[in-house]
Design an enzyme around this catalytic site. Structure first.
Site, PDB file in Angstrom:
ATOM      1  N   CYS A 101     -12.754   2.701  20.801  1.00 17.42           N
ATOM      2  CA  CYS A 101     -12.465   3.579  20.814  1.00 17.42           C
ATOM      3  C   CYS A 101     -13.711   4.564  21.049  1.00 17.42           C
ATOM      4  CB  CYS A 101     -11.357   4.670  19.692  1.00 17.42           C
ATOM      5  SG  CYS A 101     -11.087   6.326  19.688  1.00 17.42           S
ATOM      6  N   CYS A 193      -3.384   3.106  16.530  1.00 14.33           N
ATOM      7  CA  CYS A 193      -1.982   4.216  16.245  1.00 14.33           C
ATOM      8  C   CYS A 193      -1.574   3.774  17.949  1.00 14.33           C
ATOM      9  CB  CYS A 193      -3.924   5.509  16.900  1.00 14.33           C
ATOM     10  SG  CYS A 193      -4.080   5.151  17.978  1.00 14.33           S
TER      11      CYS A 193
END
Length: 358
Positions: A101, A193
């Site tokens: 990410c 997440c």
């Protein structure tokens, strides 16, 4: 300086944005919407990327008096982070999605958009420091996130800012409270997440499906069957589908995964020791590769210990020879390199572990 503050809705990015405002910069806040479908990202206040987090970030921006936007990066996050995470496990690897990410979303797609819009830097709430263009560990070693940033290139770091890296986490919370930020006591996020349940095996199973194979010991004897190599990682002890320890009474661990044959090999703890690692996708944060072998300290987990080593770039691969054995190293993990000095704070670069040997 025009600064785009990436605001997750947590206390760290909130204080980071506040400090950039205090420094006199022209700051704009942005929250990244990363969910492609309802339920794929956690709700509540424990994670990032939820609707509640976007609302928290907006409230902080209002307190700071800065413009605030929500940008939709959901499709890119799905393709570059989630899909790659699933594919890596299907290959028998153990990836870190936070590393991906940072490399592909926050400091690539987001940074590129920021620069195109005339911003000079993207500020985040990462616990790391930049000094003279060099990436260094945070002052708070327990919260240090330099490992997940070690994949960043010199160009990516040139447009990055880490305003809270010089401050311990407890002081960040105190500062947030003094500033009247409602997120001052918001819990930290610890899980992935995009896996709200925290059940990584189930998440992967839903997307990869059943690919049955065998769990074998060192001599190839079949001990059990499994539904897919995605349910295993190097060093795993529980959930192997075998009854108890080995014949000698010692615990058994996953020591190797062959995705092509869907074979999971188990052995003793000593079988997990490696002395050499081979890395691909090599990045040097300075932009320049060292010439010849160089001394360094290596780290293979986000909050793991470092180990002394000698590394050398051979072609486009990194060969790392450890001074002492390192246990439980898995292909797919990020290998972060630190300067071998008394402080050990400077990040030299990184690679993705492609293989290991004893």
């Amino acid at each position: 300086m025009r600064v785009l503050a990436a605001m997750s809705g947590g206390v760290d990015s909130s204080v980071a944005a506040a400090r950039m405002v205090d420094a006199g910069h022209d700051v704009v806040g942005v929250h990244l919407a990363l969910s492609t479908a309802p339920g794929t990202l956690r709700t509540g206040s424990r994670g990032c990327c939820s609707k509640e987090d976007a609302s928290d970030a907006r409230r902080v921006a209002d307190v700071l008096g800065i413009p605030f936007y929500v940008w939709d990066f959901a499709e890119k996050f799905q393709a570059d982070v989630i899909d790659e995470f699933v594919s890596a496990y299907a290959r028998g690897e153990t990836p870190n999605p936070c590393v991906t990410c940072n490399q592909k979303i926050k400091f690539s797609a987001l940074s590129a958009k920021a620069v195109a819009l005339g911003f000079d830097a993207v500020a985040t709430g990462h616990y790391a420091r930049l000094s003279g263009g060099r990436l260094r560990r945070a002052v708070d070693k327990d919260k240090d996130q330099s490992y997940v940033l070690a994949v960043l290139s010199a160009e990516q770091l040139r447009h990055a800012a880490f305003p809270i890296g010089d401050t311990p986490k407890p002081q960040i919370r105190e500062e947030a409270a003094r500033r009247g930020l409602a997120v001052a006591e918001k819990p930290d996020s610890h899980d992935i997440c995009f896996i709200p349940s925290g059940n990584t095996r189930a998440f992967l199973g839903e997307r990869i499906g059943v690919r049955r194979g065998a769990v074998v010991n060192a001599d190839g004897t079949v001990l059990a069957e499994h539904d897919g190599v995605h349910g295993f990682t190097i060093g795993q002890r529980k959930g192997l589908g075998i009854a108890g320890p080995g014949p000698d009474g010692r615990p058994r661990y996953v020591t190797a995964i062959d995705a092509d044959t869907a074979t999971v090999r188990v052995g003793e703890a000593a079988d997990l020791d490696v002395r050499e690692m081979l890395g691909r996708a090599v990045v040097f944060t300075s932009g320049t590769a060292p010439s010849g072998p160089f001394e360094c300290a290596v780290q293979v987990r986000a909050h793991g210990e470092t180990a002394d080593a000698v590394a050398e770039l051979v072609g486009d691969e990194l060969v790392v020879r450890l001074r002492a054995p390192l246990r439980g190293v898995a292909p797919g993990q990020t290998l972060a390199l630190y300067r071998h000095d008394p402080d050990g704070d400077e990040v030299l670069g990184s690679a993705t572990i492609a293989g290991t040997s004893r």
